[in-house]
Design an enzyme around this catalytic site. Structure first.
Site, PDB file in Angstrom:
ATOM      1  N   ALA A  91       0.862  -1.194   0.000  1.00  0.00           N
ATOM      2  CA  ALA A  91       0.000   0.000   0.000  1.00  0.00           C
ATOM      3  C   ALA A  91       0.892   1.235   0.000  1.00  0.00           C
ATOM      4  O   ALA A  91       2.107   1.130   0.199  1.00  0.00           O
ATOM      5  CB  ALA A  91      -0.888   0.015   1.242  1.00  0.00           C
ATOM      6  N   LYS A  92       0.318   2.354  -0.230  1.00  0.00           N
ATOM      7  CA  LYS A  92       1.044   3.622  -0.117  1.00  0.00           C
ATOM      8  C   LYS A  92       0.031   4.730   0.054  1.00  0.00           C
ATOM      9  O   LYS A  92      -1.121   4.591  -0.366  1.00  0.00           O
ATOM     10  CB  LYS A  92       1.858   3.878  -1.385  1.00  0.00           C
ATOM     11  CG  LYS A  92       2.987   4.858  -1.207  1.00  0.00           C
ATOM     12  CD  LYS A  92       4.103   4.187  -0.439  1.00  0.00           C
ATOM     13  CE  LYS A  92       5.411   4.905  -0.542  1.00  0.00           C
ATOM     14  NZ  LYS A  92       6.499   3.957  -0.294  1.00  0.00           N
TER      15      LYS A  92
END
Ligand code: GLU
Length: 430
Positions: free
Chosen positions: A115-116
């Site tokens: 994720a980011k």
């Protein structure tokens, strides 16, 4: 403290980072013959959250901010990846960075997905109090989108352990009282006193240094007489430089958003790190000469560590480099044109998803320590990190040989191979 924005002054227009990662992905999927169904799954992100939220400024007015969290894939474990504050943050960039996180965790074999996230803003324009309010409102806006067993943010560009402490506190404050002490691991990269791990602060730079040591052994380069240059002197660049100094290597030139400096006899990475904290950048560091961007890139050295932002090694800049290896401390510093030129010129690339994986590996250690209420000693953290990095390095090197390909493609093949196995074992619901 207002943190300098580690970009290079030459990044003028933005090219799609997601296009870059998909280009790298397609090339690797073709070469390994990735299952077409799994290819479809991996090419898409799972959840994309965009939030607009208000925060009160010191003057009493409110400003509206835009924040993102993209969750790419969680087949191997909870979503994991950093949060960045930068004016260039947008959905395209966050998508690409989320996909790299999935592959990064897979290549080093830790049980996390990718994720980011981030907030589109220039943090140097805000006071520490304003940043605190922005961070807390962003955390509140994300709500249950993140969680200690679901999606675990960490520091990235312009965020640090203080940011993580505010997120952990805000998250816990929204939980029922009996849950509060059980969610410390909602973020990693926290200050030590607030549940952080020894060795996390330097972990990304440590991983860069460990991969370079392996590369040097393979190429019979003696690090005690090797030279290097660094782009970006934030957490990753400064720690990588400081740890390379411990191997005996000499820092010849450094560039950040404030300018580029060089000294033929070498720059001391430790004292430069102190200077940058006090002065906000490398420009004006005593005993060095100021140089322009092109001269910086042309500096003859053994090693180049890009540790700033993405797309700095391109069709325009790759021909200028005069080094043997590029060790990608940043995420996505080399675009496809840059990659092609480096390959043609015989310059090795230790790709980002391997080279800078030390950060997320020690994040995993922090997460485990929090869950088990343990505190590991630094030697234990460093030793375990070394083992993981060296294993991943060898796996990528051997895969590159087997497929007769570059290391980026090899790293993707290792990561995608692991994900393919998991999907084949589990099947796709329902
Ligand atoms: N932001 C770092 C990265 O890009 C660390 C991520 C983490 O520790 O979760 O790898």
């Amino acid at each position: 403290m207002a943190v300098p924005v580690p970009t290079t002054s030459t990044v003028i227009e933005k090219q799609s980072l997601y296009d870059n990662v998909i280009w790298q992905f397609d090339r690797s999927a073709d070469l390994m013959g990735l299952d077409p169904e799994i290819r479809k799954i991996m090419a898409a992100t799972t959840n994309e959250i965009q939030v607009h939220f208000p925060a009160r400024m010191d003057e009493g007015n409110i400003e509206i901010f835009t924040g993102y969290r993209v969750q790419h894939n969680n087949a191997l474990g909870p979503y994991k990846g950093g949060l960045r504050f930068h004016p260039a943050v947008d959905i395209d960039e966050v998508r690409a960075l989320a996909m790299w996180m999935t592959l990064k965790c897979a290549v080093v074999d830790i049980p996390f997905g990718g994720a980011k996230g981030g907030i589109r803003m220039d943090p140097s324009r805000y006071s520490a109090d304003e940043i605190q309010r922005i961070v807390r409102r962003f955390t509140f806006a994300l709500g249950d989108t993140i969680g200690p067993e679901f999606d675990i943010p960490a520091p990235d560009v312009n965020t640090n352990s203080q940011t993580m402490a505010w997120i952990a506190d805000t998250y816990a404050s929204t939980m029922p009282p009996h849950e509060r002490s059980r969610c410390t691991h909602v973020v990693t990269g926290k200050p030590i006193e607030s549940g952080g791990s020894l060795g996390r602060e330097k972990a990304t730079g440590q991983g860069v240094a460990f991969t370079l040591r392996e590369w040097a052994k393979d190429h019979e380069v003696d690090l005690r007489s090797a030279t290097f240059i660094v782009q970006g002197y934030g957490n990753v660049g400064s720690w990588a430089a400081r740890l390379m100094k411990r191997f005996g290597s000499k820092l010849l030139a450094v560039e950040d958003v404030t300018g580029a400096i060089t000294a033929p006899d070498g720059i001391d990475p430790d004292s430069l790190a102190k200077y940058v904290v006090e002065h906000g950048g490398v420009a004006g560091y005593p005993g060095t000469k100021e140089i322009d961007h092109t001269t910086f890139l042309r500096t003859k050295a053994d090693i180049f560590i890009p540790a700033a932002l993405e797309n700095t090694i391109t069709g325009a800049t790759a021909p200028l480099l005069d080094v043997k290896v590029v060790a990608e401390g940043a995420n996505g510093p080399t675009d496809p044109d840059g990659d092609a030129i480096l390959a043609k010129r015989g310059i090795d690339v230790i790709p980002d998803i391997l080279c800078n994986s030390g950060g997320v590996v020690v994040s995993y250690f922090e997460w485990l320590q929090n869950k088990r209420s343990e505190y590991w000693e630094l030697v234990e953290v460093d030793g375990k990190l070394l083992r993981i990095i060296v294993n991943a390095y060898r796996k990528v090197r051997d895969t590159a040989k087997r497929y007769r390909t570059d290391w980026r493609t090899a790293a993707f093949i290792c990561a995608l191979g692991r994900l393919e196995t998991v999907y084949k074992e589990r099947g796709v619901f329902p």
